[in-house]
Design a protein around this motif. Structure first.
Motif, PDB file in Angstrom:
ATOM      1  N   PRO A 153       0.829  -1.220   0.000  1.00 65.34           N
ATOM      2  CA  PRO A 153       0.000   0.000   0.000  1.00 65.34           C
ATOM      3  C   PRO A 153       0.857   1.260   0.000  1.00 65.34           C
ATOM      4  CG  PRO A 153      -0.836  -1.571   1.607  1.00 65.34           C
ATOM      5  CD  PRO A 153       0.485  -2.101   1.136  1.00 65.34           C
ATOM      6  N   GLU A 154       2.002   1.184   0.694  1.00 68.03           N
ATOM      7  CA  GLU A 154       2.868   2.351   0.791  1.00 68.03           C
ATOM      8  C   GLU A 154       3.456   2.728  -0.578  1.00 68.03           C
ATOM      9  OE1 GLU A 154       2.211   0.630   4.674  1.00 68.03           O
ATOM     10  OE2 GLU A 154       2.980  -0.299   2.829  1.00 68.03           O
ATOM     11  N   GLU A 155       3.877   1.731  -1.343  1.00 65.57           N
ATOM     12  CA  GLU A 155       4.449   1.989  -2.667  1.00 65.57           C
ATOM     13  C   GLU A 155       3.385   2.558  -3.611  1.00 65.57           C
ATOM     14  OE1 GLU A 155       7.720  -0.180  -5.442  1.00 65.57           O
ATOM     15  OE2 GLU A 155       6.067  -1.445  -4.757  1.00 65.57           O
ATOM     16  N   ILE A 156       2.188   1.985  -3.562  1.00 67.29           N
ATOM     17  CA  ILE A 156       1.092   2.500  -4.383  1.00 67.29           C
ATOM     18  C   ILE A 156       0.726   3.913  -3.946  1.00 67.29           C
ATOM     19  CG2 ILE A 156      -1.352   2.200  -4.983  1.00 67.29           C
ATOM     20  CD1 ILE A 156      -0.879  -0.830  -4.841  1.00 67.29           C
ATOM     21  N   GLY A 157       0.732   4.150  -2.643  1.00 67.71           N
ATOM     22  CA  GLY A 157       0.430   5.478  -2.116  1.00 67.71           C
ATOM     23  C   GLY A 157       1.422   6.528  -2.588  1.00 67.71           C
ATOM     24  N   GLU A 158       2.696   6.151  -2.644  1.00 62.37           N
ATOM     25  CA  GLU A 158       3.738   7.066  -3.134  1.00 62.37           C
ATOM     26  C   GLU A 158       3.477   7.459  -4.580  1.00 62.37           C
ATOM     27  OE1 GLU A 158       7.597   5.353  -2.714  1.00 62.37           O
ATOM     28  OE2 GLU A 158       7.386   5.038  -0.553  1.00 62.37           O
ATOM     29  N   ILE A 159       3.101   6.473  -5.381  1.00 60.27           N
ATOM     30  CA  ILE A 159       2.840   6.720  -6.801  1.00 60.27           C
ATOM     31  C   ILE A 159       1.610   7.606  -6.969  1.00 60.27           C
ATOM     32  CG2 ILE A 159       2.126   5.609  -8.962  1.00 60.27           C
ATOM     33  CD1 ILE A 159       3.920   3.202  -8.034  1.00 60.27           C
ATOM     34  N   ILE A 160       0.537   7.293  -6.246  1.00 59.47           N
ATOM     35  CA  ILE A 160      -0.687   8.101  -6.330  1.00 59.47           C
ATOM     36  C   ILE A 160      -0.398   9.552  -5.937  1.00 59.47           C
ATOM     37  CG2 ILE A 160      -2.965   8.475  -5.292  1.00 59.47           C
ATOM     38  CD1 ILE A 160      -3.301   5.442  -5.170  1.00 59.47           C
ATOM     39  N   LYS A 161       0.361   9.735  -4.866  1.00 60.20           N
ATOM     40  CA  LYS A 161       0.696  11.091  -4.404  1.00 60.20           C
ATOM     41  C   LYS A 161       1.535  11.831  -5.438  1.00 60.20           C
ATOM     42  CE  LYS A 161       2.688  13.588  -0.481  1.00 60.20           C
ATOM     43  NZ  LYS A 161       3.352  13.462   0.854  1.00 60.20           N
ATOM     44  N   ALA A 162       2.485  11.120  -6.061  1.00 64.29           N
ATOM     45  CA  ALA A 162       3.360  11.752  -7.055  1.00 64.29           C
ATOM     46  C   ALA A 162       2.598  12.135  -8.321  1.00 64.29           C
ATOM     47  CB  ALA A 162       4.515  10.820  -7.408  1.00 64.29           C
ATOM     48  N   VAL A 163       1.614  11.319  -8.705  1.00 62.59           N
ATOM     49  CA  VAL A 163       0.805  11.648  -9.889  1.00 62.59           C
ATOM     50  C   VAL A 163      -0.050  12.885  -9.601  1.00 62.59           C
ATOM     51  CG1 VAL A 163      -1.040  10.866 -11.420  1.00 62.59           C
ATOM     52  CG2 VAL A 163       0.773   9.283 -10.747  1.00 62.59           C
ATOM     53  N   GLY A 164      -0.598  12.954  -8.413  1.00 66.75           N
ATOM     54  CA  GLY A 164      -1.345  14.141  -7.989  1.00 66.75           C
ATOM     55  C   GLY A 164      -2.673  14.335  -8.684  1.00 66.75           C
ATOM     56  N   SER A 165      -3.355  13.233  -8.999  1.00 72.48           N
ATOM     57  CA  SER A 165      -4.655  13.319  -9.659  1.00 72.48           C
ATOM     58  C   SER A 165      -5.695  12.527  -8.865  1.00 72.48           C
ATOM     59  CB  SER A 165      -4.587  12.758 -11.086  1.00 72.48           C
ATOM     60  OG  SER A 165      -5.883  12.623 -11.645  1.00 72.48           O
ATOM     61  N   SER A 166      -6.878  13.107  -8.745  1.00 68.70           N
ATOM     62  CA  SER A 166      -7.969  12.423  -8.050  1.00 68.70           C
ATOM     63  C   SER A 166      -8.508  11.251  -8.869  1.00 68.70           C
ATOM     64  CB  SER A 166      -9.105  13.408  -7.755  1.00 68.70           C
ATOM     65  OG  SER A 166      -9.620  13.946  -8.965  1.00 68.70           O
ATOM     66  N   ARG A 167      -8.039  11.104 -10.098  1.00 71.41           N
ATOM     67  CA  ARG A 167      -8.487  10.013 -10.968  1.00 71.41           C
ATOM     68  C   ARG A 167      -7.706   8.721 -10.732  1.00 71.41           C
ATOM     69  NH1 ARG A 167      -8.309  11.918 -17.042  1.00 71.41           N
ATOM     70  NH2 ARG A 167      -9.265   9.857 -17.388  1.00 71.41           N
ATOM     71  N   VAL A 168      -6.726   8.716  -9.852  1.00 73.42           N
ATOM     72  CA  VAL A 168      -5.938   7.512  -9.602  1.00 73.42           C
ATOM     73  C   VAL A 168      -6.379   6.886  -8.284  1.00 73.42           C
ATOM     74  CG1 VAL A 168      -3.643   6.501  -9.469  1.00 73.42           C
ATOM     75  CG2 VAL A 168      -4.006   8.570 -10.826  1.00 73.42           C
ATOM     76  N   LYS A 169      -6.793   5.616  -8.347  1.00 75.81           N
ATOM     77  CA  LYS A 169      -7.345   4.898  -7.198  1.00 75.81           C
ATOM     78  C   LYS A 169      -6.592   3.587  -7.001  1.00 75.81           C
ATOM     79  CE  LYS A 169     -10.717   8.000  -7.183  1.00 75.81           C
ATOM     80  NZ  LYS A 169     -10.811   9.036  -6.113  1.00 75.81           N
ATOM     81  N   MET A 170      -7.087   2.767  -6.071  1.00 79.96           N
ATOM     82  CA  MET A 170      -6.460   1.472  -5.808  1.00 79.96           C
ATOM     83  C   MET A 170      -7.474   0.340  -5.809  1.00 79.96           C
ATOM     84  SD  MET A 170      -4.461   0.035  -2.421  1.00 79.96           S
ATOM     85  CE  MET A 170      -3.874  -1.685  -2.397  1.00 79.96           C
ATOM     86  N   CYS A 171      -7.020  -0.826  -6.285  1.00 78.63           N
ATOM     87  CA  CYS A 171      -7.754  -2.085  -6.174  1.00 78.63           C
ATOM     88  C   CYS A 171      -6.886  -3.028  -5.342  1.00 78.63           C
ATOM     89  CB  CYS A 171      -8.008  -2.693  -7.550  1.00 78.63           C
ATOM     90  SG  CYS A 171      -8.617  -4.406  -7.511  1.00 78.63           S
ATOM     91  N   LEU A 172      -7.445  -3.576  -4.277  1.00 77.54           N
ATOM     92  CA  LEU A 172      -6.715  -4.521  -3.436  1.00 77.54           C
ATOM     93  C   LEU A 172      -7.070  -5.944  -3.831  1.00 77.54           C
ATOM     94  CD1 LEU A 172      -4.988  -5.187  -0.878  1.00 77.54           C
ATOM     95  CD2 LEU A 172      -7.145  -5.180   0.406  1.00 77.54           C
ATOM     96  N   ASP A 173      -6.065  -6.712  -4.249  1.00 79.67           N
ATOM     97  CA  ASP A 173      -6.269  -8.123  -4.551  1.00 79.67           C
ATOM     98  C   ASP A 173      -5.897  -8.919  -3.309  1.00 79.67           C
ATOM     99  OD1 ASP A 173      -5.576 -10.889  -5.411  1.00 79.67           O
ATOM    100  OD2 ASP A 173      -6.113 -10.124  -7.400  1.00 79.67           O
ATOM    101  N   THR A 174      -6.874  -9.663  -2.765  1.00 73.04           N
ATOM    102  CA  THR A 174      -6.651 -10.382  -1.512  1.00 73.04           C
ATOM    103  C   THR A 174      -5.611 -11.489  -1.647  1.00 73.04           C
ATOM    104  OG1 THR A 174      -8.526 -11.858  -1.984  1.00 73.04           O
ATOM    105  CG2 THR A 174      -8.978  -9.907  -0.652  1.00 73.04           C
ATOM    106  N   PHE A 195      -5.549  -2.687   6.754  1.00 72.66           N
ATOM    107  CA  PHE A 195      -6.431  -1.574   6.396  1.00 72.66           C
ATOM    108  C   PHE A 195      -5.986  -0.265   7.050  1.00 72.66           C
ATOM    109  CE2 PHE A 195      -8.925  -4.784   4.429  1.00 72.66           C
ATOM    110  CZ  PHE A 195      -9.684  -4.119   3.478  1.00 72.66           C
ATOM    111  N   ASP A 196      -5.324  -0.349   8.175  1.00 75.69           N
ATOM    112  CA  ASP A 196      -4.718   0.855   8.765  1.00 75.69           C
ATOM    113  C   ASP A 196      -3.648   1.399   7.824  1.00 75.69           C
ATOM    114  OD1 ASP A 196      -6.287   0.702  11.039  1.00 75.69           O
ATOM    115  OD2 ASP A 196      -4.713  -0.163  12.307  1.00 75.69           O
ATOM    116  N   ARG A 197      -2.859   0.497   7.240  1.00 77.67           N
ATOM    117  CA  ARG A 197      -1.805   0.900   6.298  1.00 77.67           C
ATOM    118  C   ARG A 197      -2.408   1.519   5.044  1.00 77.67           C
ATOM    119  NH1 ARG A 197       1.601  -4.356   5.248  1.00 77.67           N
ATOM    120  NH2 ARG A 197       2.727  -2.938   3.814  1.00 77.67           N
ATOM    121  N   ILE A 198      -3.471   0.917   4.529  1.00 70.25           N
ATOM    122  CA  ILE A 198      -4.142   1.460   3.344  1.00 70.25           C
ATOM    123  C   ILE A 198      -4.721   2.841   3.651  1.00 70.25           C
ATOM    124  CG2 ILE A 198      -6.115   1.160   1.782  1.00 70.25           C
ATOM    125  CD1 ILE A 198      -5.646  -1.887   2.046  1.00 70.25           C
ATOM    126  N   GLU A 199      -5.339   2.959   4.807  1.00 73.15           N
ATOM    127  CA  GLU A 199      -5.937   4.240   5.191  1.00 73.15           C
ATOM    128  C   GLU A 199      -4.879   5.326   5.315  1.00 73.15           C
ATOM    129  OE1 GLU A 199      -9.458   5.831   8.127  1.00 73.15           O
ATOM    130  OE2 GLU A 199      -8.511   3.909   8.576  1.00 73.15           O
TER     131      GLU A 199
END
Length: 279
Positions: A153-174, A195-199
């Motif tokens: 989640p942290e790596e995906i979060g870094e990428i989402i933050k760097a892109v800086g667009s509300s159009r980028v989301k996440m899908c969690l594969d269990t 889920f704390d990490r994702i949040e």
């Protein structure tokens, strides 16, 4: 009335995109994930106005609440190969254009393998620029191994933050998060921690889809192998525990299991999930 997650599945569109709705009805899915074009080809065919009209008509009389597209497996935004990188941007843009044309809820994709996260960020920005609209690009977590990007989640979060667009989301594969070794077992305590990490890194509101899959391989295997619900290493108890995590309910639950007849998600798997969550 108890609030429960929406349960859907990846379904076939053989014969036309609109076919997904009758396939969903056949297995009892309330949401669908589909391929808008071949997942194993670089070239894509955009739907015609007639295709879109047929799709919209079928959707309007279906019981399906959400439609997600899954991108081609060929895409790799982390590659050092410039030709592959450019083809990936074009292909992902084309699939996002299909998602936009049919008013899908987003395009789920795998980032790919490599070490240059800046190229990933730049690639996502280019795809968004090429395809106007509000349709989201949804990053799916990987099973790790082989320099796959987006295992945590942290790596995906870094990428989402760097892109800086509300159009980028996440899908969690269990299955992937388990195979990546990011959750050792689906116990209440470890699910809460995940889920704390994702949040903290992504924001729960940006977790829009859950690929609900059991795993054929053990925790930390790094092998992406889906299994039918309650038949793998996550097991029924693991999914029962996951069903108690209310923060997962804002995401649409989509099955990508092999099916008991090896034809993909089926009614038996859907019914099993509904039984687990008491729906």
């Amino acid at each position: 009335m108890k609030i429960k997650p929406i349960i859907g599945a990846h379904v076939s569109v053989a014969g036309g995109l609109y076919k997904c709705f009758e396939n969903a009805a056949r297995i009892g899915a309330s949401a669908v994930q589909i391929f808008g074009a071949s997942p194993r080809a670089w070239r894509t065919k955009q739907p015609t106005p007639a295709d879109i009209e047929k799709f919209n008509q079928a959707r309007s009389v279906s019981g399906v609440s959400h439609v997600f597209l899954h991108a081609a497996y060929l895409v790799n935004l982390a590659t050092d190969n410039d030709e592959l990188y450019e083809k990936s941007i074009t292909n992902l843009s084309d699939h996002l254009a299909i998602a936009t044309a049919i008013k899908a809820d987003g395009l789920i994709f795998h980032i790919g393998s490599g070490e240059n996260k800046q190229k990933v960020v730049s690639g996502i920005k280019q795809v968004l620029e090429k395809t106007a609209g509000e349709t989201p690009l949804i990053i799916e977590n990987s099973a790790a191994g082989g320099k796959k990007v987006g295992a945590t989640p942290e790596e995906i979060g870094e990428i989402i933050k760097a892109v800086g667009s509300s159009r980028v989301k996440m899908c969690l594969d269990t299955a992937h998060i388990f195979e990546a070794g990011e959750i050792e077992e689906y116990s209440p305590a470890r699910i809460k921690k995940l889920f704390d990490r994702i949040e903290a890194s992504i924001g729960i509101k940006n977790l829009v889809a859950l690929h609900l899959n059991d795993s054929k391989t053990p925790c930390g295997s790094h092998h992406d192998r889906h299994e039918n619900i309650a038949e793998g290493y996550i097991g029924r108890r693991g999914f029962e525990n996951l069903a108690k995590e209310k923060r997962a309910y804002g995401a649409v639950w989509l099955l990508e299991v092999p099916g008991f007849d090896n034809q993909g998600p089926d009614k038996k798997n859907i019914d099993r999930v509904k039984n687990i969550i008491g729906k």
